[in-house]
Scaffold this motif. Structure first.
Motif, PDB file in Angstrom:
ATOM      1  N   GLY A  32      34.066 -50.187  72.878  1.00 15.92           N
ATOM      2  CA  GLY A  32      34.299 -51.547  72.642  1.00 15.92           C
ATOM      3  C   GLY A  32      34.223 -52.378  73.663  1.00 15.92           C
ATOM      4  N   SER A  33      33.936 -53.794  73.631  1.00 12.35           N
ATOM      5  CA  SER A  33      33.768 -54.796  74.324  1.00 12.35           C
ATOM      6  C   SER A  33      34.968 -55.891  74.653  1.00 12.35           C
ATOM      7  N   PRO A  34      36.108 -55.489  75.375  1.00  4.44           N
ATOM      8  CA  PRO A  34      36.864 -56.558  75.320  1.00  4.44           C
ATOM      9  C   PRO A  34      36.569 -58.184  75.866  1.00  4.44           C
ATOM     10  N   VAL A  35      37.271 -59.065  75.064  1.00  5.40           N
ATOM     11  CA  VAL A  35      36.834 -60.374  75.320  1.00  5.40           C
ATOM     12  C   VAL A  35      37.766 -61.078  76.276  1.00  5.40           C
ATOM     13  N   ILE A  36      37.539 -62.128  77.025  1.00  7.40           N
ATOM     14  CA  ILE A  36      38.578 -63.016  77.853  1.00  7.40           C
ATOM     15  C   ILE A  36      39.139 -63.789  76.916  1.00  7.40           C
ATOM     16  N   GLY A  37      40.445 -64.034  77.036  1.00  7.23           N
ATOM     17  CA  GLY A  37      41.126 -65.043  76.203  1.00  7.23           C
ATOM     18  C   GLY A  37      42.410 -65.362  76.943  1.00  7.23           C
ATOM     19  N   GLY A  38      43.228 -65.809  76.234  1.00  9.39           N
ATOM     20  CA  GLY A  38      44.756 -66.340  76.802  1.00  9.39           C
ATOM     21  C   GLY A  38      44.553 -67.303  77.874  1.00  9.39           C
ATOM     22  N   LEU A  39      45.167 -67.530  79.005  1.00  9.54           N
ATOM     23  CA  LEU A  39      45.098 -68.430  79.771  1.00  9.54           C
ATOM     24  C   LEU A  39      43.868 -68.336  80.729  1.00  9.54           C
ATOM     25  N   THR A  43      42.834 -65.304  87.048  1.00  9.13           N
ATOM     26  CA  THR A  43      43.216 -64.172  86.414  1.00  9.13           C
ATOM     27  C   THR A  43      42.551 -63.984  85.317  1.00  9.13           C
ATOM     28  N   ARG A  44      42.052 -62.791  84.845  1.00 12.24           N
ATOM     29  CA  ARG A  44      41.299 -62.693  83.709  1.00 12.24           C
ATOM     30  C   ARG A  44      42.073 -61.777  82.663  1.00 12.24           C
ATOM     31  N   HIS A  45      42.456 -62.277  81.402  1.00 15.01           N
ATOM     32  CA  HIS A  45      43.315 -61.695  80.539  1.00 15.01           C
ATOM     33  C   HIS A  45      42.217 -61.223  79.303  1.00 15.01           C
ATOM     34  N   TYR A  46      42.166 -59.897  79.027  1.00 20.04           N
ATOM     35  CA  TYR A  46      41.173 -59.120  78.155  1.00 20.04           C
ATOM     36  C   TYR A  46      41.873 -58.883  76.870  1.00 20.04           C
ATOM     37  N   PHE A  47      41.135 -58.975  75.859  1.00 15.77           N
ATOM     38  CA  PHE A  47      41.853 -58.926  74.340  1.00 15.77           C
ATOM     39  C   PHE A  47      40.738 -58.272  73.632  1.00 15.77           C
ATOM     40  N   CYS A  48      41.181 -57.332  72.573  1.00 17.20           N
ATOM     41  CA  CYS A  48      40.501 -56.845  71.570  1.00 17.20           C
ATOM     42  C   CYS A  48      39.659 -57.864  70.861  1.00 17.20           C
ATOM     43  N   GLY A  49      38.292 -57.950  70.828  1.00 17.73           N
ATOM     44  CA  GLY A  49      37.494 -58.651  70.213  1.00 17.73           C
ATOM     45  C   GLY A  49      37.600 -58.929  68.524  1.00 17.73           C
ATOM     46  N   HIS A  50      38.267 -57.717  68.173  1.00 19.64           N
ATOM     47  CA  HIS A  50      38.567 -57.639  66.630  1.00 19.64           C
ATOM     48  C   HIS A  50      39.858 -58.302  65.994  1.00 19.64           C
ATOM     49  N   CYS A  51      40.866 -57.667  66.917  1.00 19.53           N
ATOM     50  CA  CYS A  51      42.473 -58.075  66.382  1.00 19.53           C
ATOM     51  C   CYS A  51      42.999 -58.945  67.266  1.00 19.53           C
TER      52      CYS A  51
END
Length: 123
Positions: A32-39, A43-51
């Motif tokens: 998969g390819s995590p997406v940047i999100g959060g604040l 500092t980069r926070h990575y999230f699951c692009g699906h859930c």
């Protein structure tokens, strides 16, 4: 590590976030390819692009390390905080069993000794 900063409180909807620190050289994304999100910021926070589960963080100024959310690892019952940070922002009632506490993050030069103390504690 338990982070009590208000950013982690908001992103987890809880009192603190839990993460395990790994050398960047030992961390690989295998699917998969995590997406940047959060604040948003340095500092980069990575999230699951699906859930949209928070997976890991690449802290600004700490290119040698990746903070992986401990709840993403197997056997999560075995992960207890060894250090806690941002205790100056923690909720008054929030407590952990962490052996070391820091008002912000530990100093860069302290990480090697903390990692060794953690290794010694686990043996």
């Amino acid at each position: 590590m338990a982070c009590h900063c208000t950013g982690c409180q908001k992103m987890t909807s809880s009192a603190f976030s839990l993460s395990s620190l790994f050398p960047s050289s030992a961390f690989f994304i295998t699917l998969g390819s995590p997406v940047i999100g959060g604040l948003h910021g340095g500092t980069r926070h990575y999230f699951c692009g699906h859930c949209m589960s928070w997976l890991f963080t690449r802290p600004e100024g700490m290119d040698d390390f990746v903070n992986v959310r401990s709840t993403m690892l197997e056997d999560t019952q075995n992960y207890r905080p060894f250090i806690e940070c941002y205790t100056d922002e923690k909720l008054a009632w929030a407590t952990t069993s962490a052996k070391y506490s820091f008002s912000k993050f530990p100093a860069q030069e302290d990480y090697r000794a903390l990692i060794q103390a953690f290794a010694d504690n686990e043996e």
